[in-house]
Design an enzyme around this catalytic site. Structure first.
Site, short mmCIF file in Angstrom:
data_model
loop_
_atom_site.label_atom_id
_atom_site.label_comp_id
_atom_site.label_asym_id
_atom_site.label_seq_id
_atom_site.Cartn_x
_atom_site.Cartn_y
_atom_site.Cartn_z
N GLY A 48 25.49 27.62 46.75
CA GLY A 48 26.17 26.46 47.31
C GLY A 48 27.64 26.46 46.95
N GLU A 55 18.88 17.75 40.28
CA GLU A 55 17.53 17.23 40.45
C GLU A 55 16.51 18.32 40.74
OE1 GLU A 55 19.56 16.73 44.53
OE2 GLU A 55 20.11 16.61 42.41
N HIS A 82 26.87 22.47 34.51
CA HIS A 82 26.88 21.05 34.10
C HIS A 82 25.75 20.88 33.09
CE1 HIS A 82 27.19 16.78 34.17
NE2 HIS A 82 26.26 16.54 35.08
N GLU A 132 46.62 2.14 55.27
CA GLU A 132 47.20 1.55 54.07
C GLU A 132 46.28 1.62 52.85
OE1 GLU A 132 50.23 0.93 53.96
OE2 GLU A 132 50.67 0.96 56.11
#
Length: 336
Positions: A27, A85, A109, A228
């Site tokens: 990925g 997961e 991670h 904005e």
């Protein structure tokens, strides 16, 4: 005391030069890791499940592809780069049976190791290397001869060389070109989750949405409100990214800077900071991880509901129309 940065000059590739590195997944991060390691001259195999749609992409990139089981069996270093997961199930079924003593198990991670969802055996090294940016950018800057900063940590040093292997891996993907910092699995996991939830994803998106809704509800055109409150965020963030707060404020108008000082504290109050501490506590105690895992195991009902709500929000529909009018926005670079 300033944190120590490690650069190419501080790190040798020798701990992994004659080893086979298995990248599990292909990925966003995985494709960049695999290609960067390969282009550094290291031996790489990509491990994918049978029937994976990513197989063709990996093979087109000139990478060898094997099943997750075979890749783990062959490799000396196994980097698990599939979604958090999905990792425990894949680890138990396809990685753990072939993770023999003397190998190294790596992560991008620390989530699953830190929260005890993956418990590596005693005889393997366990480390993480986390580039501080998305995979497509990691690959791009490497190809341009530069690098992306990163962090590394060691959770288990069975060989006595885990730290050197982690640093060598960081060099292999180009992170030591820019510099890497040493951390722990606990620190990486908790600060990463906190940053995502309170600032980078949850905080920023909620602030943008509230600002957009405030203007539209007051009768202003949705298109103007979009410009904005969302479109111009990138302009300010880029200035902060390149120059810090002081440099950003030097680059904007006096009117904008004055409004920053007057109104910023009204938006982020002491109550906001107190809630941030509650968010951090939920992460530290594992409460957030438990909630995430429960939702994942149930097929993500909560997350899918939230995705549906936002997909139909006026901010998204107006934004899509406006972005389609902006040829300078590259859609390709965001693909994984």
């Amino acid at each position: 005391m300033a944190a120590k940065m490690f650069y190419d000059r501080d790190v040798s590739l020798s701990p992994i030069e004659n080893k086979l590195i298995a990248i599990i997944g292909y990925g966003s991060q995985a494709h960049a890791h695999a290609q960067n390691l390969r282009d550094t001259g290291l031996n790489v195999v990509v491990g994918l499940r049978e029937g994976s749609a990513s197989r063709a992409k990996a093979e087109q990139a000139g990478l060898r592809v094997a099943s997750i089981e075979d890749a783990t069996r062959e490799a000396d270093v196994v980097m698990l780069l599939i979604p958090d997961e999905n990792q425990p199930k894949v680890y138990e079924e396809s990685v753990a049976p072939h993770l023999t003593e003397g190998k190294a198990l790596a992560f991008g991670h620390g989530f699953n190791v830190h929260f005890g969802r993956i418990k590596p055996p005693a005889g393997v090294d366990v480390f993480l290397v986390a580039p501080k940016g998305p995979g497509h950018m990691l690959r791009r800057v490497y190809a341009d001869g530069a690098g992306m900063p990163g962090i590394f940590a060691v959770a288990q040093d069975a060989s006595g060389q885990a730290r050197d292997i982690a640093l060598a891996y960081a060099r292999g993907i180009g992170c030591t070109r820019a510099g890497v910092l040493e951390t722990t699995f606990k620190e990486e996991t908790e600060t990463d989750l906190f940053g995502e939830q309170s600032v980078l994803c949850g905080g920023v998106t909620s602030l943008i949405q509230a600002g957009f809704e405030t203007l539209v509800e007051a009768g202003y055109q949705p298109e103007i409100a979009y410009f904005e409150t969302l479109h111009e965020v990138k302009l300010i963030v880029d200035l902060i990214y390149e120059k810090g707060f002081e440099g950003m404020r030097h680059s904007i108008s006096n009117t904008a800077e004055f409004g920053d000082y007057v109104t910023g504290p009204r938006m982020v109050t002491e109550q906001t900071k107190a809630e941030m501490k509650n968010v951090l506590s939920d992460i530290q105690t594992g409460k957030f991880a438990e909630r995430f895992i429960q939702d994942a195991e149930s097929g993500f009902p909560f997350m899918n509901e939230q995705r549906g709500k936002m997909r139909d929000h006026q901010l998204e529909t107006v934004g899509k129309e406006l972005r389609d009018m902006m040829p300078f926005i590259s859609k390709k670079e965001l693909e994984v």
